[in-house]
Design a protein around this motif. Structure first.
Motif, mmCIF file in Angstrom:
data_model
loop_
_atom_site.group_PDB
_atom_site.id
_atom_site.type_symbol
_atom_site.label_atom_id
_atom_site.label_comp_id
_atom_site.label_asym_id
_atom_site.label_seq_id
_atom_site.Cartn_x
_atom_site.Cartn_y
_atom_site.Cartn_z
ATOM 1 N N ALA B 391 0.826 -1.207 0.000
ATOM 2 C CA ALA B 391 0.000 0.000 0.000
ATOM 3 C C ALA B 391 0.859 1.255 0.000
ATOM 4 O O ALA B 391 0.485 2.274 -0.577
ATOM 5 C CB ALA B 391 -0.925 0.007 1.215
ATOM 6 N N ALA B 392 2.020 1.176 0.637
ATOM 7 C CA ALA B 392 2.919 2.334 0.655
ATOM 8 C C ALA B 392 3.691 2.432 -0.650
ATOM 9 O O ALA B 392 3.976 3.529 -1.130
ATOM 10 C CB ALA B 392 3.886 2.215 1.832
ATOM 11 N N ALA B 393 4.026 1.278 -1.235
ATOM 12 C CA ALA B 393 4.871 1.271 -2.430
ATOM 13 C C ALA B 393 4.103 1.646 -3.699
ATOM 14 O O ALA B 393 4.621 2.372 -4.546
ATOM 15 C CB ALA B 393 5.509 -0.102 -2.595
ATOM 16 N N TRP B 394 2.879 1.135 -3.836
ATOM 17 C CA TRP B 394 2.116 1.371 -5.077
ATOM 18 C C TRP B 394 1.952 2.835 -5.442
ATOM 19 O O TRP B 394 2.252 3.227 -6.566
ATOM 20 C CB TRP B 394 0.745 0.689 -5.017
ATOM 21 C CG TRP B 394 0.814 -0.785 -5.146
ATOM 22 C CD1 TRP B 394 1.847 -1.514 -5.652
ATOM 23 C CD2 TRP B 394 -0.186 -1.727 -4.738
ATOM 24 N NE1 TRP B 394 1.548 -2.856 -5.590
ATOM 25 C CE2 TRP B 394 0.318 -3.022 -5.039
ATOM 26 C CE3 TRP B 394 -1.447 -1.610 -4.161
ATOM 27 C CZ2 TRP B 394 -0.398 -4.180 -4.782
ATOM 28 C CZ3 TRP B 394 -2.176 -2.758 -3.903
ATOM 29 C CH2 TRP B 394 -1.663 -4.025 -4.207
ATOM 30 N N PRO B 395 1.445 3.681 -4.524
ATOM 31 C CA PRO B 395 1.259 5.082 -4.927
ATOM 32 C C PRO B 395 2.565 5.726 -5.377
ATOM 33 O O PRO B 395 2.582 6.469 -6.361
ATOM 34 C CB PRO B 395 0.703 5.774 -3.681
ATOM 35 C CG PRO B 395 0.552 4.773 -2.648
ATOM 36 C CD PRO B 395 0.983 3.448 -3.150
ATOM 37 N N VAL B 396 3.676 5.427 -4.685
ATOM 38 C CA VAL B 396 4.961 6.032 -5.054
ATOM 39 C C VAL B 396 5.356 5.577 -6.453
ATOM 40 O O VAL B 396 5.626 6.379 -7.350
ATOM 41 C CB VAL B 396 6.049 5.650 -4.026
ATOM 42 C CG1 VAL B 396 7.417 6.080 -4.506
ATOM 43 C CG2 VAL B 396 5.737 6.278 -2.683
#
Lengths: 166, 465
Positions: B391-396
């Motif tokens: 969840a933290a990696a996808w948006p970035v």
């Protein structure tokens, strides 16, 4: 287990509530969160002594209670202002000028994030999404009431109202 | 369009109004005329998929629960709802709480559950009070407790208040939190259906999922499976926020075009502007560009096709003047704050990503930072116990890939970057950069974060020596 005697933090009727909470779960440890909430409701924050007291009530190690209390951000580990203003600045609120509201309150009260005014009336905190995205920007007071669709004027009114309610 | 959950009936949150509108008839129907297996089959046939984000078949999930009563079994209703941009469960607690209670009682009957725990995030003070009242009302009417409606089925229901941890919306973390521990996610397997809360078989369902159950029982699985997209049937509670004229929760069939939701229901973009980016399912989902949004249908399969996901259907709309870098910085700050700290890639990686985004926002970013961010994100993704890392990696990862120009614009173009021999830390060649600013002074930023200001002459000496 008991290493020290404390003045009981709960009275008779509150002990009934404690028993009710313990009875909800198969194991007493599960009641640690409701009990910490009770402490915070009554005293405004949770001291290390209070954590020990909760540990003794549930016959669980004191450090376990400390671990739980420090994991969850809604438990206050130090005294907060009489009105603790939790201002959301997460994406949806940010898009609707949540930071403007935060900075306005911060400037007006002369305190920064997680600080308390000298008179002990207000403290402010920048918090994460409170599930009020359609009514952004918003703030919550003392983990309770939501104040939504804020504008600078509405915020000023709210602060004045809180100050006068004292 | 007929609504399944947010019906237009005033005071539906009162138990008497709910009962007079046919409420709790589905519970009566299953208790008097259906075997537990028949209930599970009906839910499976309806094609109902979980509304918490993973979109797993609800009937299938229920069928994983062991039969028999050797061990007590538990149902956890996940009302933690902390994903930024998602605020639908709150609407159910407020407008139709009893339909959710009825759904969880039917689920309890179908799986032979002894106790139902409704886990609600601590911030929802008002809605926790509402739910406690509703559960008490249902107890009074004999709808929860011993021998419900004269049958031999008994179940208890309790409301559990969270205390502000996003991670507790993850199912195994929710179970730890319920047990009175820190909300650390557990390694799977074992899955909750075999070893769940207090070591007993457990099912965790989203509030919205359970709110759909009673209507499936009343009107049949066939009726339900014909609503919306055939592969992801039913309605969704779309929570729209950000730059739209009428933000709010709208109940519409799955597969509704995104533009219909924004233009017809939300009254278009604020101030007559154009839009730039839309996040389709809560802040952790990869964003959509304008081109993708124009033809997008809001269901699990259509979003999957463009590399995004429906998530919790929390739509965040951003107009043409939005600073995308600032948005990504704020999203990353959230995941940095909420990472539980158990897995190194997530705990450290979120902090690194935030630091790099902070410096891009400050105007001291480097051109290599964008690839660095993607590399850090890719090293978090898939390397953690729970999905918070993803969840933290996808948006970035996806925001930079889709909106790279926005990021490059933040990195000053006039800066010339030259790799130099690192004189501060010995003779090895490092990735240290010298950038020449307008005052012809040279800023040397060392890896340890110290900024030294030296004149051009001194620098030439450094080069020549």
């Amino acid at each position: 287990m008991k290493t020290q005697e404390y003045t009981p933090l709960f009275d008779e009727s509150e002990m009934q509530t404690v028993k009710m909470h313990i009875s909800k779960y198969p194991k007493p440890m599960a009641a640690v969160m409701p009990l910490l909430w009770m402490i915070q409701e009554k005293y405004g924050w949770i001291s290390v002594d209070a954590m020990r007291y909760v540990g003794d009530l549930l016959s669980i190690p004191h450090d376990h209670v400390l671990g739980v209390a420090t994991f969850y951000s809604m438990y206050f580990k130090k005294p907060m202002g009489k009105f603790h203003l939790q201002i959301c600045t997460n994406v949806s609120c940010m898009l609707c000028d949540g930071y403007k509201i935060f900075n306005h309150i911060s400037d007006k009260l002369g305190i920064k994030n997680k600080e308390i005014t000298p008179d002990g009336m207000f403290s402010i905190e920048e918090v994460e999404c409170l599930g009020s995205c359609a009514t952004a920007p918003m703030l919550q007071i003392n983990n309770k009431e939501f104040h939504e669709n804020l504008t600078i004027e509405k915020t000023d009114e709210l602060l004045a109202k809180l100050r006068n309610s004292n | 369009m007929e609504k399944i959950i947010l019906k237009d009936i005033p005071d539906l949150d009162k138990i008497d109004v709910y009962i007079s509108n046919g409420g709790y008839s589905a519970l009566k129907k299953v208790l008097t005329g259906m075997k537990p297996d028949e209930v599970i089959a009906e839910v499976k046939n309806s094609g109902l998929r979980g509304r918490g984000g993973a979109c797993f078949s609800t009937g299938m999930k229920w069928s994983f629960m062991p039969k028999g009563n050797e061990k007590p079994k538990f149902l956890c209703c996940n009302g933690d709802e902390s994903e930024p941009g998602s605020f639908k469960d709150r609407e159910i607690f407020e407008k139709n709480p009893h339909q959710f209670i009825e759904g969880s009682l039917i689920a309890a009957y179908a799986m032979g559950i002894q106790a139902v725990y409704v886990y609600i995030r601590g911030e929802y003070w008002k809605w926790i009070n509402i739910m406690e009242e509703c559960v008490a009302d249902a107890y009074k009417k004999g709808l929860i407790g011993k021998n419900i409606l004269g049958s031999d089925f008994s179940v208890e229901m309790y409301v559990h208040k969270g205390a502000g941890a996003y991670i507790c919306g993850e199912e195994s973390s929710l179970m730890n939190s319920l047990e009175g521990k820190r909300g650390y996610p557990r390694v799977k397997p074992p899955f909750p259906a075999s070893v769940g809360v207090w070591g007993n078989p457990t099912t965790i369902n989203n509030i919205e999922t359970l709110a759909n159950i009673s209507e499936i029982i009343n009107k049949g699985s066939e009726w339900f499976s014909k609503i919306g997209d055939p592969k992801h049937p039913g309605t969704l509670l779309y929570g729209v926020s950000g730059h739209v004229n009428k933000p709010g929760v709208y109940e519409l069939p799955t597969g509704t075009p995104l533009m219909t939701i924004i233009n017809d229901y939300c009254g278009g973009i604020k101030d007559g502007k154009d839009f730039k980016m839309i996040i389709p399912g809560g802040s952790s989902m990869p964003p959509l560009t304008k081109e993708e949004s124009l033809t997008m249908k809001m269901d699990a399969e259509s979003l999957k096709a463009v590399g995004s996901a429906i998530g919790t259907a929390g739509i965040i709309v951003m107009d043409e003047d939005t600073d995308i870098v600032h948005v990504l910085q704020r999203i990353t700050k959230f995941y940095y704050h909420e990472s539980c700290g158990q897995c190194t890639p997530c705990r450290e990686g979120c902090g690194w990503m935030l630091k790099v985004l902070d410096r891009i926002m400050d105007g001291t970013g480097r051109h290599s930072d964008l690839d660095l961010l993607i590399s850090v994100a890719e090293n978090i993704e898939g390397n953690t116990i729970c999905a918070l890392g993803d969840a933290a990696a996808w948006p970035v990862k996806w925001t930079i890939r889709k909106f790279r120009k926005e990021f490059e614009a933040k990195i000053k173009d006039e800066n010339i970057e030259l790799p130099v021999l690192n004189k501060v830390h010995g003779l090895r060649k490092s990735d240290e950069y010298v950038s020449i600013d307008t005052n012809e002074n040279i800023l040397v930023e060392s890896l340890i974060g110290k900024v030294q200001e030296i004149t051009v002459d001194e620098n030439l000496k450094r080069y020549s020596s």
